[in-house]
Design a protein around this motif. Structure first.
Motif, mmCIF file in Angstrom:
data_model
loop_
_atom_site.group_PDB
_atom_site.id
_atom_site.type_symbol
_atom_site.label_atom_id
_atom_site.label_comp_id
_atom_site.label_asym_id
_atom_site.label_seq_id
_atom_site.Cartn_x
_atom_site.Cartn_y
_atom_site.Cartn_z
ATOM 1 N N ALA A 134 0.844 -1.204 0.000
ATOM 2 C CA ALA A 134 0.000 0.000 0.000
ATOM 3 C C ALA A 134 0.876 1.249 0.000
ATOM 4 O O ALA A 134 0.672 2.167 -0.809
ATOM 5 C CB ALA A 134 -0.931 -0.006 1.211
ATOM 6 N N ALA A 135 1.881 1.278 0.883
ATOM 7 C CA ALA A 135 2.745 2.456 0.971
ATOM 8 C C ALA A 135 3.531 2.636 -0.320
ATOM 9 O O ALA A 135 3.706 3.762 -0.796
ATOM 10 C CB ALA A 135 3.691 2.327 2.158
ATOM 11 N N MET B 104 2.559 1.870 -3.322
ATOM 12 C CA MET B 104 1.642 2.484 -4.279
ATOM 13 C C MET B 104 1.484 3.976 -3.974
ATOM 14 O O MET B 104 1.506 4.811 -4.874
ATOM 15 C CB MET B 104 0.258 1.814 -4.207
ATOM 16 C CG MET B 104 0.211 0.347 -4.591
ATOM 17 S SD MET B 104 0.408 0.067 -6.343
ATOM 18 C CE MET B 104 -1.167 0.694 -6.966
ATOM 19 N N GLY B 105 1.342 4.293 -2.696
ATOM 20 C CA GLY B 105 1.137 5.684 -2.298
ATOM 21 C C GLY B 105 2.336 6.561 -2.628
ATOM 22 O O GLY B 105 2.189 7.699 -3.077
#
Lengths: 272, 292
Positions: A88-89, A91-92
């Motif tokens: 997730a991070a 991607m962020g």
């Protein structure tokens, strides 16, 4: 470049280095099969499985079974969390956002801050707050500060080389953000995700310093082993070493097999 | 697509970024930032033999900085860090060099690199213990040396000594040098080396004028890992020196076991400052941003 002499010298140096890495572990692997009367060093006094049997008798060496199952559960929790949070991070981080630099610095800092500080800090925080430290709460968090930087840095390396056009193509065909992640991005980054899982599991399973002051009353396996080094003077210690090392090797082997399988499938598929 | 919709989409993507990094931020906030702040707060607390007393006193720092033991312990820890750094750099550099420039086949390169990294994924404590049957008084090494007639009495300094501590550090940490150096070496454009060779440069000239300068970022990253891990260590020193050597981490740990938390916290804050200064110094010498 480099002459034949350099090749031979450096080649031998490399072989010596590998022997240096593996030699001691192989020694205790052999010694864990000591006979019942054998000692901590060579010679072998017969060959037996005595010390492995000894390992599973609760009274003999503390709570080996309990520590092992706690460590495995904790490693599973840390692995899943590390994978989800890192991906997730990752991607962020592909976009700049306010505070991205600071968050990146924090990620690197988490690797650099000495483990005993993290351990002591979390221990003190929980004490001041009146919370109980336990392997599934405080130790879980402490281990994440060690595994997440590895996961996030791997994702950085992956997305730096990631070809955005695949994703744009998916979007142009009308895929939602989730669909393009699930069917385009995830299959491409899958081998690295397995790598992150491997890091998460093994770093947690073997973690000592950050767990020491945060595990509460129930020991994880490394803490149990550390306790044993001070009061156990029989080859049961080596049997324990052999068992945990084999467990680690199994996990590494599964991860490598997973990556190889994914690679083969990707090369084999017409889309690949 | 009209401007309004594109704008809305961009805003959504902006929010998505924040949502995606939120869990990471939360973990670091709760388990890194707040605990370090707690350490700093507690380092100003007072304590006696029974309890910790919330207060604002500077006595802990005064005790840490004015004690001769602290300085001696830091000196001993710096010595370990320096020796281990030098040895791991030397070994790590040549191992990486061999893998990067002498192993031609990509598959073999990956396999050999993997062979080096596998021990990293196994237990450090077990790897420490596994040196015991090797180095002990009746260990393999002493037996071999006695058998060859090189020594007449077992060497006592092999186990539970500074020697054992350094050996095990090198055993555990060399990989942290090999990996980043190997990574930077793999990115060196081979044509540069060919050009240097064509221009008449010899092996050592290529090494010092091309390869080492271009490997600096990897060397810096490896150095940061090794130095910070040695500076904060307590378990290697405790296990392998048999309690005879001192390290800052060990000093903090013994204060913790005596329940002198404010003293341990002050010591920890000083250690953090020292480690950050060392990392800062390395980053001043070498710019590693290109590596990330």
């Amino acid at each position: 470049m480099g002459g034949g002499v350099a090749r031979v010298v450096l080649g031998s140096f490399f072989v010596l280095f590998v022997l240096f890495l593996y030699g001691p572990t192989l020694t205790i692997l052999v010694l864990s099969f000591q006979g019942p009367d054998g000692g901590l060093t060579f010679p072998m006094n017969g060959v037996s499985l005595h010390w492995f049997a000894n390992l599973f008798e609760t009274q003999a060496v503390g709570d080996f079974g309990g520590a092992l199952s706690r460590s495995l559960m904790l490693a599973g929790m840390v692995m899943l969390t590390t994978v989800v949070v890192s991906v997730a991070a990752g991607m962020g981080f592909r976009r700049r956002f306010a505070g991205s630099g600071a968050l990146f610095t924090l990620t690197v800092a988490s690797l650099i801050v000495p483990s005993i500080l993290v351990s002591l800090g979390i221990g003190l925080l929980f004490t001041l707050m009146g919370w109980d430290t336990a392997w599934y709460s405080s130790a879980f968090g402490a281990q994440l500060t060690w595994t997440l930087p590895f996961g996030v840095l791997i994702m950085f390396a992956v997305f730096n080389r990631f070809d955005r056009s695949w994703e744009e193509a998916a979007r142009d065909q009308g895929a939602t953000a989730w669909q393009s992640f699930r069917h385009v991005v995830l299959p491409i980054i899958a081998p690295s995700v397995i790598g992150i899982a491997l890091f998460g599991f093994t770093l947690s399973y073997d973690e000592f310093a950050r767990t020491l002051l945060t595990a509460g009353s129930d020991n994880t396996l490394p803490l149990e082993i550390f306790g044993m080094t001070t009061n156990i003077t029989t080859p049961v210690l080596y049997a324990l070493g052999t068992v945990t090392t084999l467990l680690s090797f199994t996990v590494i082997g599964l991860a490598l097999a997973g990556v190889a399988l994914l690679r083969r499938r990707r090369l084999g598929s017409p889309a690949g | 697509m009209n401007a309004g919709r594109a704008g809305g989409r961009r805003a959504r993507i902006g929010i998505a970024s924040y949502l995606q990094v939120a869990p990471l931020t939360a973990v670091f906030a709760l388990f890194l930032v707040v605990p370090i702040l707690t350490l700093i707060v507690v380092s100003f607390f007072d304590y006696d033999s029974v309890q910790v007393i919330p207060a604002f006193v500077l006595t802990n720092y005064h005790d840490v900085l004015s004690s001769e033991t602290t300085w001696r312990t830091y000196l001993s820890t710096f010595r370990f860090a320096l020796v281990v750094w030098a040895i791991t750099l030397l070994i790590g550099f040549w191992v990486a060099y061999y893998l990067a420039f002498f192993v031609r086949s990509k598959t073999l390169q990956t396999l050999l690199f993997l062979l080096c990294t596998i021990p990293f994924w196994t237990s450090n404590i077990i790897r420490m213990i596994s040196w015991v049957p090797f180095l002990g008084r009746n260990g393999l090494l002493n037996r071999a040396l006695l058998g060859m007639g090189l020594i007449h009495q077992p060497l006592e300094f092999l186990l539970f000594s500074d020697f054992a501590v350094v050996l095990v550090f090198v055993h555990l940490l060399t990989l942290f040098m090999v990996t980043p150096i190997f990574n930077t070496m793999m990115r060196i454009d081979r044509r540069l080396i060919e050009a240097a060779t064509d221009a008449g440069a010899r092996f050592w000239q290529v090494l010092f004028n091309v390869i080492i300068p271009l490997s600096k970022p990897g060397i810096a990253i490896g150095s940061i890992f090794v130095v910070t891990l040695v500076m904060g260590d307590f378990i290697t020193v405790r296990l392998m020196s048999g309690g005879q050597s001192a390290s800052v981490g060990l000093m903090i740990q013994s204060e913790i076991s005596l329940l002198q938390y404010p003293a341990a916290a002050a010591n920890a804050v000083v250690l953090l400052a020292v480690v950050l200064l060392m990392v800062g110094a390395i980053l001043r010498v070498v710019d590693i941003r290109k590596e990330l």
